[in-house]
Structures are given as C-alpha cells and as structure tokens.
Scaffold this motif. Structure first.
Motif, PDB file in Angstrom:
ATOM      1  N   HIS A 264       0.843  -1.209   0.000  1.00 55.54           N
ATOM      2  CA  HIS A 264       0.000   0.000   0.000  1.00 55.54           C
ATOM      3  C   HIS A 264       0.876   1.256   0.000  1.00 55.54           C
ATOM      4  O   HIS A 264       2.032   1.228   0.425  1.00 55.54           O
ATOM      5  N   LEU A 306      -7.993   7.516  -5.607  1.00 53.02           N
ATOM      6  CA  LEU A 306      -7.702   8.943  -5.421  1.00 53.02           C
ATOM      7  C   LEU A 306      -8.758   9.873  -6.010  1.00 53.02           C
ATOM      8  O   LEU A 306      -9.240  10.773  -5.329  1.00 53.02           O
ATOM      9  N   TRP A 309     -12.868   7.317  -5.069  1.00 53.85           N
ATOM     10  CA  TRP A 309     -13.324   7.176  -3.683  1.00 53.85           C
ATOM     11  C   TRP A 309     -13.086   8.419  -2.836  1.00 53.85           C
ATOM     12  O   TRP A 309     -13.956   8.887  -2.120  1.00 53.85           O
ATOM     13  N   ASP A 396      -4.387   9.182   9.620  1.00 57.20           N
ATOM     14  CA  ASP A 396      -4.999   9.901   8.494  1.00 57.20           C
ATOM     15  C   ASP A 396      -6.475  10.220   8.760  1.00 57.20           C
ATOM     16  O   ASP A 396      -7.207  10.591   7.854  1.00 57.20           O
ATOM     17  N   ASN A 405     -16.972   6.816   5.510  1.00 61.04           N
ATOM     18  CA  ASN A 405     -16.351   5.485   5.430  1.00 61.04           C
ATOM     19  C   ASN A 405     -16.834   4.559   6.542  1.00 61.04           C
ATOM     20  O   ASN A 405     -17.029   3.364   6.317  1.00 61.04           O
TER      21      ASN A 405
HETATM   22  C1  LIG Z   1     -13.472   2.022   8.226  1.00 60.80           C
HETATM   23  C2  LIG Z   1     -12.624   2.859   7.314  1.00 60.80           C
HETATM   24  C3  LIG Z   1     -12.024   4.000   7.807  1.00 60.80           C
HETATM   25  C4  LIG Z   1     -11.240   4.791   6.947  1.00 60.80           C
HETATM   26  N1  LIG Z   1     -10.691   5.929   7.448  1.00 60.80           N
HETATM   27  C5  LIG Z   1      -9.939   6.723   6.655  1.00 60.80           C
HETATM   28  C6  LIG Z   1      -9.371   7.911   7.150  1.00 60.80           C
HETATM   29  O1  LIG Z   1      -9.546   8.277   8.288  1.00 60.80           O
HETATM   30  N2  LIG Z   1      -8.605   8.653   6.323  1.00 60.80           N
HETATM   31  C7  LIG Z   1      -8.386   8.291   5.037  1.00 60.80           C
HETATM   32  O2  LIG Z   1      -7.699   9.013   4.312  1.00 60.80           O
HETATM   33  N3  LIG Z   1      -8.942   7.182   4.536  1.00 60.80           N
HETATM   34  C8  LIG Z   1      -9.705   6.381   5.310  1.00 60.80           C
HETATM   35  N4  LIG Z   1     -10.252   5.239   4.799  1.00 60.80           N
HETATM   36  C9  LIG Z   1     -10.039   4.912   3.383  1.00 60.80           C
HETATM   37  C10 LIG Z   1      -8.799   4.038   3.116  1.00 60.80           C
HETATM   38  O3  LIG Z   1      -8.869   2.871   3.895  1.00 60.80           O
HETATM   39  C11 LIG Z   1      -7.507   4.793   3.418  1.00 60.80           C
HETATM   40  O4  LIG Z   1      -7.475   5.989   2.690  1.00 60.80           O
HETATM   41  C12 LIG Z   1      -6.280   3.986   3.025  1.00 60.80           C
HETATM   42  O5  LIG Z   1      -6.287   2.749   3.686  1.00 60.80           O
HETATM   43  C13 LIG Z   1      -5.033   4.781   3.391  1.00 60.80           C
HETATM   44  O6  LIG Z   1      -3.891   4.018   3.189  1.00 60.80           O
HETATM   45  P1  LIG Z   1      -2.954   4.207   1.907  1.00 60.80           P
HETATM   46  O7  LIG Z   1      -2.549   5.628   1.783  1.00 60.80           O
HETATM   47  O8  LIG Z   1      -1.898   3.179   2.030  1.00 60.80           O
HETATM   48  O9  LIG Z   1      -3.985   3.889   0.775  1.00 60.80           O
HETATM   49  P2  LIG Z   1      -3.893   3.204  -0.655  1.00 60.80           P
HETATM   50  O10 LIG Z   1      -4.557   1.889  -0.526  1.00 60.80           O
HETATM   51  O11 LIG Z   1      -2.522   3.231  -1.181  1.00 60.80           O
HETATM   52  O12 LIG Z   1      -4.858   4.164  -1.514  1.00 60.80           O
HETATM   53  C14 LIG Z   1      -4.416   5.401  -2.096  1.00 60.80           C
HETATM   54  C15 LIG Z   1      -5.182   6.606  -1.584  1.00 60.80           C
HETATM   55  O13 LIG Z   1      -6.543   6.582  -2.004  1.00 60.80           O
HETATM   56  C16 LIG Z   1      -7.349   7.321  -1.073  1.00 60.80           C
HETATM   57  N5  LIG Z   1      -8.476   6.469  -0.655  1.00 60.80           N
HETATM   58  C17 LIG Z   1      -8.615   5.155  -0.893  1.00 60.80           C
HETATM   59  N6  LIG Z   1      -9.802   4.709  -0.450  1.00 60.80           N
HETATM   60  C18 LIG Z   1     -10.416   5.769   0.111  1.00 60.80           C
HETATM   61  C19 LIG Z   1     -11.670   5.941   0.747  1.00 60.80           C
HETATM   62  N7  LIG Z   1     -12.536   4.939   0.910  1.00 60.80           N
HETATM   63  N8  LIG Z   1     -11.956   7.153   1.227  1.00 60.80           N
HETATM   64  C20 LIG Z   1     -11.108   8.192   1.083  1.00 60.80           C
HETATM   65  N9  LIG Z   1      -9.911   8.082   0.476  1.00 60.80           N
HETATM   66  C21 LIG Z   1      -9.579   6.892  -0.014  1.00 60.80           C
HETATM   67  C22 LIG Z   1      -6.442   7.685   0.087  1.00 60.80           C
HETATM   68  O14 LIG Z   1      -6.064   9.028  -0.039  1.00 60.80           O
HETATM   69  C23 LIG Z   1      -5.242   6.771  -0.092  1.00 60.80           C
HETATM   70  O15 LIG Z   1      -4.053   7.338   0.393  1.00 60.80           O
HETATM   71  C24 LIG Z   1     -11.056   4.422   5.608  1.00 60.80           C
HETATM   72  C25 LIG Z   1     -11.662   3.263   5.140  1.00 60.80           C
HETATM   73  C26 LIG Z   1     -12.447   2.495   5.968  1.00 60.80           C
HETATM   74  C27 LIG Z   1     -13.119   1.274   5.433  1.00 60.80           C
END
Ligand SMILES: Cc1cc2nc3c(=O)[nH]c(=O)nc-3n(C[C@H](O)[C@H](O)[C@H](O)COP(=O)(O)OP(=O)(O)OC[C@H]3O[C@@H](n4cnc5c(N)ncnc54)[C@H](O)[C@@H]3O)c2cc1C
Ligand code: SF4
Length: 505
Positions: A264, A306, A309, A396, A405
């Motif tokens: 990730h 990005l 979602w 985050d 979410n």
């Molecule tokens: C219960 C729950 C709580 C969450 N809480 C947060 C939170 O507080 N802050 C947060 O940024 N995201 C949240 N998410 C969405 C997502 O899980 C995280 O953005 C992601 O896991 C962050 O890790 P990454 O940067 O490695 O993401 P990657 O898997 O590498 O994804 C790339 C980017 O896509 C964006 N993204 C992906 N899915 C979502 C989504 N559903 N909503 C918004 N942005 C998304 C994020 O900016 C993320 O950095 C949540 C999801 C769930 C199911």
C-alpha cells in the motif's frame, strides 16, 4: 506601525500545510502575514493517537520553517493553550484588516473558528486538495434526495481529468479492473518495505511535547517512521511508485500477520495534511503506466482510490452532514469492546490489526473494512462510538473521511447511501485473503461450539437480525437464499451462541 496594521492574516491549520493552500496562494508576502497555532486544547478534544498528534504538530513546525525560508512573515504559537487565546493575542499585536482561511475539512469548524476573530472579518477560500466542486457533484443528482453511486461519479472524474482515457473511452476498454485486483497472498506474493523517516530534531521536540501534554492518549510515539515535510512526502511517494506500485493492485486486499503496510502507498497521512496533492499522484501513476512500469490494473485501482473514492467521500460528507453522522439504520447499539483499545482478544486477526494500529496509527483499507469494520458491523456495535474510535486511532483520520467510510461504507448505518450492500463477511473471506486463521485459537471452519470463529456465528446472526430488510436487496439475493435454506434448530443455535458471546464483550 501603520503598514503592519493593514496586513491581511492568513491562518493555516495543521491539515492545510501546503503552498497551494488557497488562502495563502491568494495573497502576496508584502500584504499578508501567516498565523499558525498549535492548540493543546484542540489536541485534547478527543483521545487522538499519539502518532497522529506528532504528525500534525511536526508537519506544522516543518511547514513554518519552509514559510520562513521563503520569506513569509509568520506569527507561530507553539504549545499554546487554545485557539481563542492565541487569535486574540495575534489580533491585539497586529490588528489585521481581515483573516483569510482555507475552508476547514470538518463540518461546522469554519463558523467556530470565525467566531474567535471578534469584529475582524474572516473569509474562507475553497479547499485546495480536492478536484471536484459541490456544484459539479450536485449536478449529477436528479433531486436533492437522489443518490449517485461511486462508480458513476468515478467515470465522470475520469472524463473530467482525462486520466486513463483513450479518447472518449476508458483505457483498455474497461472502467474498472477490480476483478484482477483480488489475489490472495499465495507463496508468490512479494512486497517491499516502505521508506522510513526517523525523527529529526523538530519531530523529536514534538514527540517530547506530545508525551508531556498527551501522556494518557492511546498509541505510542516510539518507532516514528512517517514523513513530515513535503520534501520527504515526495520521497515516500517516489519510493511507492518505484518499489511497490506495480504489485499494489493485484494484492491490495491481501493481509498478513505483522505486516500492516505490504504494497500500500501509505500516502493518506500526507494527502490529508495537504503535503501531497491527489492529482499529482494520480498523474504520476498514469505516467508509470504509460512508461510500461506498472500494469493497467494497478494503475486504474490506485487512480480510482484517489479521484474516485476520495473525492466521492468528500462530496458525500458535505452533502449529507450534519444529520448523517447520527444515522443508525440497523439499530446497532452494542458498546465498543475494550479490546479495540488494548488488542487483547483471542481473535488472532483482530488482535494483530489492533496492535499495529496502536503502534502505527495505520491499517490498510481491507484491514479497516473487512476486519475492524466487519466485526463492528456483524457484532452490532454502536456506529457513533465505532466512528469515534476510528477517528481517534488513525494518523490519516478526519471527520470528513471517517464519517462516510465508517457510518456509511463500513457499518451500513446510512441505510445504503454510500454502499449498496453491507460489507459483511465470515471467516471464509478472512481465511482466503490472509494467513491469520492458521494459528488462531478459534476454528475458522465452524460456526457453532466452544471454539467456533466469532466471525462465523456473528455473520449469520447479523443476516438473521436483518433478514427482512436484506431479503429486499438484489445484491444480497444469493446469500439470503443460503440463509433461507437453514432449518430452525441451526438458526436457534447460531442465535444463542452469538447472544452468549456478545454478553462477554
Ligand atoms: C473504516 C474505514 C475508515 C477509513 N478511514 C480513513 C481515514 O480516516 N482517512 C483516510 O484518508 N482514509 C480512510 N479510509 C479509506 C482508506 O482505507 C484509506 O485511505 C487507506 O487505507 C489509506 O492508506 P494508503 O494511503 O496506504 O492507501 P492506498 O490503498 O494506497 O490508496 C491510495 C489513496 O486513495 C485514497 N483512498 C482510498 N480509499 C479511500 C476511501 N474509501 N476514502 C477516502 N480516500 C480513499 C487515500 O487518499 C489513499 O491514500 C477508511 C476506510 C475504511 C473502510
Ligand atoms: S479463525 Fe476467526 S478469529 Fe481467528 S483469525 Fe480466522 S477469522 Fe480471525
């Protein structure tokens, strides 16, 4: 003195630390000074994870350094009690003609902050880190009541940005390559460790401050490894694209014990503080694909997160707040078990993911949704309390992103506004997508009896509790048909096991 009096104040909060900040970029150095306030009262408002507090305060201090180096005049309040007192002091010192701010990301925060400025006018600029406007989102809806699915919105975003487009058609002929992105973590699965950023002197001083003021907060400040400046956030992004991106897509749902990050990006802490812009990352992803360095499935998957979602969640939040946060469509009322804070549970999957959240303030999307969230959903945990836990525990986490979410996508407490069906799953799914079940005290393949996996009986009990409602949902037809085929004695045993177990939580 008279020239200092006429300056505009640009007030920048901890999640807005970017030169693209639209309040900052609308003024020049001659006519404006910057105000930044570290409020200890704000940090104490919730039981925020210590690493989240370190991240915000350290990002602020590093951004302040950057602004000073660029020649900005800065009024910085370090370790100040609260916003109100600091704003008053600033106004007394400088008598700004007005205060400019970028829109806050939390509902109601703009008016709260504006009220602190007394008679000084406060003007808000649009948020710089989103690429859709409320008007564009609204235009997709037929009426105020109608809802738009993420997939439809996402296609609009692809057309609008031109990302992964081949003329007016999606690159490769499909809009969504998710079916290629659900590989379980077999023996061939490989991942690379994310780049780590040990604390510099500024971050160390923030760690000391957090330990001084927030000693009782959950989580730990040890083993700090997040970036806190744009420069380092860009290095983190470059490392992801170079070393993990190509494998991100196919294995994005995989989970492994003791490995919270896998492939990730771990870029959300930087995107949500504005150190990185989502569009620059999406464009970089497309570039890697065009250069032949990443598969279409990985690239599309990442770009969808990005510009699909993330944007969708932001727009939904502003469309439905404030009433939405209190929704509880499935009447879930169980209190959050203590093990969400301590990690002390015999369920190996949950214990592992909670321990890593305590250590890093991070779990990847599927661990959030299908472990932490799925359990809360099927056990019937109170949505507001569950949302509060998520909001506090993730580096985050912010209201705008947690509420849709957690209340929507994860707990289905919004009655299906964000997701058309609940993401409920038994141990079957967890066993397929992880290595957790092998060494667990519970048996992943049984639903009743002393050592039956709680995810199994809670799952069936959840479907039974909501049988009438879910039977009307086309997307759940298959699973509800499976439930219908069960006899009364099986149903009763499941219900009794679930009830007995829930009483121990
Ligand atoms: C219960 C729950 C709580 C969450 N809480 C947060 C939170 O507080 N802050 C947060 O940024 N995201 C949240 N998410 C969405 C997502 O899980 C995280 O953005 C992601 O896991 C962050 O890790 P990454 O940067 O490695 O993401 P990657 O898997 O590498 O994804 C790339 C980017 O896509 C964006 N993204 C992906 N899915 C979502 C989504 N559903 N909503 C918004 N942005 C998304 C994020 O900016 C993320 O950095 C949540 C999801 C769930 C199911
Ligand atoms: S058996 Fe159940 S509790 Fe144990 S790891 Fe698997 S899913 Fe989790």
């Amino acid at each position: 003195m008279s020239s200092t009096k006429s300056k505009v104040t640009v007030w920048i909060t901890g999640d807005q630390c970017s030169l693209l900040n639209s309040a900052l970029s609308s003024v020049n150095q001659e006519s404006a000074r910057v105000l930044m306030i570290e409020s200890v009262t704000r940090g104490s408002m919730r039981r925020y994870h210590k690493k989240k507090l370190v991240l915000i305060y350290s990002v602020m201090r590093h951004f302040a350094e950057e602004l000073r180096a660029l020649g900005w005049e800065l009024d910085y309040y370090s370790e100040h009690a609260d916003f109100g007192a600091a704003v008053n002091e600033h106004i007394r010192k400088f008598s700004p003609s007005k205060i400019l701010m970028m829109k806050q990301s939390e509902y109601g925060a703009d008016s709260k902050l504006a009220s602190l400025a007394g008679s000084v006018p406060v003007e808000f600029k649009e948020h710089c880190n989103f690429i859709t406007t409320a008007e564009e989102f609204e235009a997709l809806h037929k009426t105020k009541e109608s809802r738009v699915t993420m997939e439809r919105f996402y296609r609009q975003m692809r057309k609008k940005t031109g990302l992964l487009m081949d003329g007016s058609e999606p690159e490769g002929g499909e809009w969504n390559y998710d079916k290629e992105n659900r590989k379980p973590p077999g023996a061939e699965f490989q991942w690379n460790k994310a780049l780590s950023f040990p604390p510099d002197a500024i971050t160390q001083s923030v760690i000391d401050m957090v330990e001084r003021h927030f000693a009782e907060h959950p989580g730990t400040t040890e083993n700090w490894n997040y970036a806190v400046s744009r420069q380092d956030a860009l290095r983190a992004a470059a490392d992801f694209f170079e070393n993990r991106f190509d494998n991100f897509g196919p294995y994005q749902d995989a989970m492994l014990h003791g490995e919270p990050f896998l492939n990730h990006s771990v870029l959300s802490p930087y995107i949500n503080t504005c150190l990185l812009h989502p569009l620059e990352l999406a464009k970089e992803a497309e570039k890697k694909y065009r250069e032949g360095k990443a598969s279409l499935a990985s690239t599309e998957g990442f770009i969808r997160q990005l510009i699909g979602w993330r944007e969708f969640i932001w727009q939904v939040y502003w469309r439905v707040m404030p009433e939405y946060k209190n929704r509880n469509a499935l009447n879930a009322t169980h209190k959050l078990p203590d093990f969400y804070w301590t990690g002390e549970t015999k369920m190996r999957c949950l214990s592992d993911v909670i321990n890593t959240v305590n250590e890093h303030g991070y779990a990847h999307h599927i661990a959030r949704l299908m472990l932490l969230g799925n359990f809360a959903l099927i056990a019937g945990l109170d949505p507001l309390e569950t949302n509060e836990w998520f909001n506090c525990m993730f580096v985050d986490g912010y209201d705008w992103v947690m509420v849709p979410n957690v209340i929507g996508m994860t707990l289905h407490a919004d009655g299906g506004y964000v997701g058309t069906k609940p993401y409920a799953a038994s141990a079957n799914y967890i066993n397929k997508m992880s290595n957790y079940c092998k060494n667990c005290e519970y048996k992943n393949n049984t639903s009743t009896g002393e050592d039956a996996c709680p995810f199994n009986f809670l799952y069936w009990d959840f479907l039974m509790r909501n049988e009438e409602e879910f039977s009307k949902n086309q997307r759940m037809a298959l699973v509800m048909k499976g439930l219908k085929a069960r006899d009364d004695s099986w149903r009763m045993e499941i219900q009794q096991t679930a009830e007995k177990w829930r009483r121990t939580l």
